[in-house]
Write an enzyme that holds these catalytic residues in place. Structure first.
Site, PDB file in Angstrom:
ATOM      1  N   ASN A 215     -14.352  35.700  37.730  1.00 33.34           N
ATOM      2  CA  ASN A 215     -13.531  36.440  36.758  1.00 33.34           C
ATOM      3  C   ASN A 215     -13.413  37.892  37.191  1.00 33.34           C
ATOM      4  O   ASN A 215     -14.394  38.526  37.581  1.00 33.34           O
ATOM      5  CB  ASN A 215     -14.073  36.298  35.331  1.00 33.34           C
TER       6      ASN A 215
ATOM      7  N   GLU B  51     -11.884  41.459  35.862  1.00 37.92           N
ATOM      8  CA  GLU B  51     -11.378  42.139  34.655  1.00 37.92           C
ATOM      9  C   GLU B  51     -10.674  43.453  35.001  1.00 37.92           C
ATOM     10  O   GLU B  51     -10.796  43.989  36.108  1.00 37.92           O
ATOM     11  CB  GLU B  51     -12.551  42.425  33.706  1.00 37.92           C
TER      12      GLU B  51
ATOM     13  N   GLU C 258     -11.901  30.213  36.929  1.00 36.17           N
ATOM     14  CA  GLU C 258     -11.316  28.921  37.323  1.00 36.17           C
ATOM     15  C   GLU C 258      -9.857  29.073  37.738  1.00 36.17           C
ATOM     16  O   GLU C 258      -9.375  28.408  38.634  1.00 36.17           O
ATOM     17  CB  GLU C 258     -11.475  27.861  36.228  1.00 36.17           C
TER      18      GLU C 258
ATOM     19  N   CYS D 152     -11.275  28.782  28.796  1.00 36.59           N
ATOM     20  CA  CYS D 152     -10.496  29.392  27.714  1.00 36.59           C
ATOM     21  C   CYS D 152      -9.161  28.662  27.564  1.00 36.59           C
ATOM     22  O   CYS D 152      -8.784  27.838  28.405  1.00 36.59           O
ATOM     23  CB  CYS D 152     -10.275  30.878  27.985  1.00 36.59           C
TER      24      CYS D 152
ATOM     25  N   CYS E 133      -6.711  28.989  30.483  1.00 34.87           N
ATOM     26  CA  CYS E 133      -7.140  28.186  31.638  1.00 34.87           C
ATOM     27  C   CYS E 133      -6.914  26.700  31.392  1.00 34.87           C
ATOM     28  O   CYS E 133      -6.553  25.962  32.317  1.00 34.87           O
ATOM     29  CB  CYS E 133      -8.610  28.452  31.956  1.00 34.87           C
TER      30      CYS E 133
END
Ligand code: THU
Length: 134
Positions: free
Chosen positions: A43, A45, A56, A89, A92
């Site tokens: 991830n 950010e 992912e 999430c 995703c």
């Protein structure tokens, strides 16, 4: 070919490259192709938060960027340093519903709990190309 535990270990390696100064929630992913290639993702950010890329999606986009397509994908591992396993999430789930096959194994782990699922189970009643391409 890596087995499930080895692919999860690759995802934990990818998690080391997580850039998460805002949430401090670190996620890693490893996608294995049927011919044994591994694509990693973490991830990443930024201050808008909304333009963050999940681990992912990073892994799937990396694979697609190299020409991999859904039928080439064997399995996907997603790991986090959270107290619970990191269920993908909503964004995703939508992406995975279109870019990997419905029954492709998705391994989730946080180092304590581990479970295996697939996008058919994680995202019921999918909205997809069948709805848009009429
Ligand atoms: N995150 C992922 O990488 N994958 C998910 O499926 C859930 C959320 C990341 C995004 C953000 O950097 C942090 O976890 C907290 O939401």
């Amino acid at each position: 070919m890596l087995n499930k535990d080895e692919l999860i270990a690759e995802a934990f390696k990818a998690m080391k490259n997580s850039y998460a100064p805002y949430s401090r929630y670190h996620v890693g992913a490893a996608l294995q192709t049927k011919d044994g290639r591994i694509f990693h993702g973490a991830n990443i950010e930024n201050a808008s938060l909304g333009a963050t890329n999940c681990a992912e999606r990073s892994a799937v986009f990396s694979a697609y960027s190299e020409g991999v397509r859904k039928d080439d994908i064997d399995s996907l591992a997603i790991v986090s340093d959270g107290d619970e396993v990191c269920g993908p999430c909503g964004i995703c789930r939508q992406v995975l519903s279109e870019l990997i096959n419905q029954d492709t194994p998705i391994y989730l782990s946080n180092g304590k709990t581990e479970l295996t699922s697939n996008i058919f189970r994680l995202l019921p009643m999918q909205f997809g190309s069948k709805d848009v391409l009429r």
